[in-house]
Design an enzyme around this catalytic site. Structure first.
Site, PDB file in Angstrom:
ATOM      1  N   CYS A 175     -39.927   8.700  73.539  1.00 41.60           N
ATOM      2  CA  CYS A 175     -40.232   7.807  72.416  1.00 41.60           C
ATOM      3  C   CYS A 175     -41.296   6.755  72.733  1.00 41.60           C
ATOM      4  CB  CYS A 175     -38.968   7.147  71.898  1.00 41.60           C
ATOM      5  SG  CYS A 175     -38.177   6.070  73.094  1.00 41.60           S
ATOM      6  N   HIS A 204     -46.050 -10.605  69.935  1.00 40.26           N
ATOM      7  CA  HIS A 204     -45.135 -10.270  68.841  1.00 40.26           C
ATOM      8  C   HIS A 204     -45.900  -9.847  67.599  1.00 40.26           C
ATOM      9  CE1 HIS A 204     -42.012 -13.080  70.864  1.00 40.26           C
ATOM     10  NE2 HIS A 204     -42.360 -12.057  71.604  1.00 40.26           N
TER      11      HIS A 204
HETATM   12  C1  PEP Z   1     -40.981   2.383  76.007  1.00 36.54           C
HETATM   13  O1  PEP Z   1     -40.887   1.628  76.965  1.00 36.54           O
HETATM   14  O2  PEP Z   1     -41.643   3.439  76.024  1.00 36.54           O
HETATM   15  C2  PEP Z   1     -40.309   2.077  74.733  1.00 36.54           C
HETATM   16  C3  PEP Z   1     -40.254   2.951  73.753  1.00 36.54           C
HETATM   17  O3  PEP Z   1     -39.787   0.829  74.596  1.00 36.54           O
HETATM   18  P1  PEP Z   1     -40.658  -0.479  74.315  1.00 36.54           P
HETATM   19  O4  PEP Z   1     -42.052  -0.036  74.039  1.00 36.54           O
HETATM   20  O5  PEP Z   1     -40.003  -1.141  73.162  1.00 36.54           O
HETATM   21  O6  PEP Z   1     -40.513  -1.218  75.603  1.00 36.54           O
END
Ligand code: PEP
Ligand code: MG
Length: 747
Positions: free
Chosen positions: A676, A363
């Site tokens: 993303c 975290h």
């Molecule tokens: C991902 O899995 O690429 C994402 C953007 O979500 P997180 O990193 O929060 O799992």
């Protein structure tokens, strides 16, 4: 030595203290000390060897050996029994030194006549500063009691050495914490930064190692242990709702805090003349030495726990180190580990963070990433090497930390920082320009966010909006489940500060590595593949409903974007969307104003969704590829596991071809698609993703400049041709080909 060891060592310590109180030079004190020890222990020789440099020990004082050898006799760390003591940090006690492995004869000292040898490391907090040696003609092993008395004396010598009382003239020992050091770790958040050390838990300095009144010291120790136990019980109470690991750690703490053995050893130290804090430190030092030698990770962790407890106890006893110290400007935080809430308290005031432990998916890492603060983790030794105020340079690109850097390192590093600053200025000039490639294709660049603290970056980064708002961060950094009203207020502030730019709110993605401190963790064999994200939201819809309601209210009539995480099949998306529609209906009945439009999308993070029925692609309004998860499942390589997380390149042709297929499906159904994951913020990766057809990327705000810069200077058709040639040739990754192409066209 025939009398009781306690009274003997106490007498010795008292004499030592008197010797220390004399107003004499460092050398005279050392001479006096060796005489005292030899006399008290009725042994012919007592000598003190101190480090001259990292590899060499020097005879600094002796009673019994030739005085001419003082400051002449030197030995390497790999030589002789003295070297062995220093190297291993362990006592060497032998009746027959000349026939003992490692013995090295040094004629100038005249030591050939001495048979018995005991070497005791002079250590402070696990660091060896020198060796205390006693020798005798009689072939006898020193008794346990004698060794114990010598260990106590060595502890005091270490304190005095640390305080500079014995080492005037020995630049090496004096300068232990002044020399440059380079330490290696792993990158958790990229970025290069320079500043001054701020220790999260400052080292406690024991200024009075001796005590006259053992009764009083025992009483102090008892009171301090009581306070410690209460604080550990509180910790345990707080941890009850935490993860299994967290509870286990605190329970071990409690076990240590109540450990009779630990207490008995400290009582014996006090009885022998040490102050309560010196006794704690002596046991801590012993534990640290053991720590360095234990190969087993689990045991090492437990010894770390004991070390932490000793620190707490020292702070209670001395009243030092409560974290009220002023944060210097340009502070770089050094800690063993840190929780997300504590890190948020420091907030943007930090220029960098270096952790002795830590994990990529912790975290704290998530928060550091959100705040865009360079973070290097797993830097062994940093908490003992660094002192508050030390100059420090953190290379969050390479995972290297330079402590008290010398001029060469400073110059190189300053150049690196200057280049970055120069680049930032360059990026600032294109901030308001679109990311339009030379071929005319425009790519929309958005930023990822998760905390209110991220929002100020929106205008300065040049992002067109927030492509991913990770709502779980607000839940992770708290000790309690936020209330609906708090969420409404927060989401409203986020939408307000976006100033009309779109914000895509991703509903809670908890589970896997993101365990809420107040939610009962599930004991899952493979949490990344377990009960997480939308799976939790659909099975236990209470929190999801509250969150959806909060989002609808926060919009106050403005358009709203909601995205569901970790959707693996069409049905999950439909059910989640049905929840949203129900929430809208409830809000309508309650008379709340509804958003002018609600745009609903899903994260594509599991390969299965890429093969969902065409109908799914038609129904879903937008999709965002969560490259971090998608890549981990595509290659079956845990994104949290250092051993494998970098094993497969994002530019591997299989992965790129898979992305291309997803783009193709979205084009057919006219579904908006973005990417993303972290890779969107890496310029070369971003370039290739754009060449594969992605027209929207969402990344850390700091990456927008570099990505836009490269996109604006590239022709995506040419990049695509380079990728196609590499694929046709059978390359494993297109990276070398793309890098070559970039180099050949000049950058
Ligand atoms: C991902 O899995 O690429 C994402 C953007 O979500 P997180 O990193 O929060 O799992
Ligand atoms: Mg994900």
């Amino acid at each position: 030595m025939t009398s009781s060891p306690d009274s003997e060592s106490r007498k010795l310590l008292r004499r030592l203290r008197d010797a220390m109180a004399e107003d004499s030079s460092g050398q005279a004190r050392l001479d006096h000390i060796v005489q005292l020890i030899a006399g008290s222990l009725e042994t012919e020789v007592c000598s003190i060897y101190l480090f001259r440099d990292a590899e060499t020990l020097e005879l600094c004082a002796t009673e019994g050996l030739n005085q001419e050898a003082v400051h002449q006799t030197r030995m390497r760390l790999n030589e002789g029994l003295v070297g062995r003591t220093a190297r291993t940090g362990k006592v060497v006690n032998t009746a027959e030194a000349p026939s003992t492995r490692g013995f090295r004869y040094m004629p100038e000292t005249g030591e050939e006549v001495f048979s018995a040898f005991a070497g005791i490391p002079i250590q402070r907090l696990g660091e060896t500063l020198g060796v205390l040696v006693v020798q005798s003609k009689t072939a006898r092993k020193y008794s346990e009691d004698e060794i114990y008395a010598l260990e106590v004396v060595a502890m005091v010598l270490a304190e005095m050495t640390e305080l500079g009382e014995l080492t005037a003239g020995n630049d090496y020992v004096m300068a232990r914490h002044q020399r440059p050091a380079m330490l290696k770790g792993s990158v958790a958040q990229e970025g290069v930064t320079v500043g001054y050390v701020h220790l999260h838990e400052p080292r406690v300095v024991v200024t009075s190692p001796f005590a006259d009144d053992p009764e009083q010291e025992l009483a102090r120790l008892d009171t301090a242990l009581d306070t410690l136990r209460v604080s550990v019980d509180q910790l345990l109470a707080g941890a009850q709702s935490g993860s299994k690991d967290q509870i286990e750690v605190v329970e071990t703490y409690r076990m240590f805090a109540n450990s009779r053995g630990w207490r008995r050893r400290m009582e014996a130290d006090i009885a022998s003349g040490l102050s309560a804090e010196a006794a704690v430190e002596k046991e801590q030092s012993t534990a640290r030495t053991r720590l360095q030698q234990v190969p087993d990770a689990y045991l090492r962790d437990r010894l770390h726990d004991l070390d932490d407890l000793s620190n707490r106890l020292l702070r209670i006893l001395t009243g030092q180190g409560s974290s009220t110290t002023e944060l210097p400007s340009d502070a770089i935080l050094i800690a063993r580990n840190i929780g997300p809430a504590e890190l948020l308290d420091y907030g943007r005031k930090l220029k960098g963070i270096v952790l002795e432990e830590g994990a990529v998916g912790s975290h704290a890492t998530i928060v550091a990433r959100a705040l865009a603060i360079p973070l290097v983790i797993n830097v062994r030794g940093i908490t003992t090497e660094a002192l508050t105020g030390d100059h420090i340079m953190v290379d969050g690109e390479q995972g290297i930390v330079h402590l008290r850097p010398d001029d060469t390192v400073k110059a190189a590093f300053t150049d690196k920082v200057a280049m970055q600053a120069e680049a930032q200025t360059r990026y600032a000039t294109i901030r308001d320009l679109p990311a339009t490639a030379l071929c005319g294709t425009k790519v929309s660049l958005h930023m990822n966010a998760g905390l209110m603290a991220d929002l100020p970056s929106l205008p300065s980064s040049g992002a067109e909006g927030v492509g991913l708002f990770r709502t779980e961060l607000q839940f992770l950094v708290r000790n309690q489940m936020p209330r609906r009203a708090e969420l409404v207020a927060l989401y409203k502030r986020v939408i307000d500060s976006a100033g009309g730019k779109p914000v895509v709110f991703r509903t809670l993605d908890i589970g896997s590595d993101k365990v809420l401190p107040y939610m009962k963790p599930n004991d899952e064999p493979n949490p990344a593949l377990g009960w997480r994200a939308i799976r939790v939201g659909l099975d236990k819809p209470g929190v999801l409903r509250m969150q959806l309601q909060a989002l609808l209210r926060a919009a106050e009539g403005r358009p709203l974007h909601v995205m569901f995480p970790f959707v693996a099949q069409f049905e999950e998306y439909r059910s989640a969307k049905a929840e949203l529609e129900k929430a809208q209906e409830r809000e309508r009945i309650l008379g709340h104003v509804l958003p002018e439009a609600v745009h609903v999308g899903a994260m594509l993070e599991t390969p299965s969704l890429a093969f969902a029925p065409r109908k799914f692609f038609e129904e879903v309004e937008f999709l965002s590829i969560g490259g971090n998860d998608l890549k981990q499942f595509f290659f079956a390589a845990d994104r949290e596991n250092e051993r494998v997380r970098r094993r497969y390149d994002t530019l591997n042709v299989s992965f790129l071809s898979f992305i291309e297929q997803i783009v193709g499906r979205c084009v057919t159904t006219d579904t908006r698609l973005s990417f993303c994951g972290e890779d969107a913020g890496r310029p070369i990766e971003a370039l290739c993703l754009a060449a594969m057809g992605l027209r929207a990327l969402s990344m850390r705000p700091a990456s927008i400049g570099p990505v836009k810069h490269l996109l604006r200077r590239s022709n995506l058709d040419e990049v695509k041709a380079v990728i196609d040639t590499a694929r046709a040739r059978g390359d494993q990754s297109v990276r070398p080909a793309v890098m070559d192409w970039l180099r050949n066209r000049g950058g």
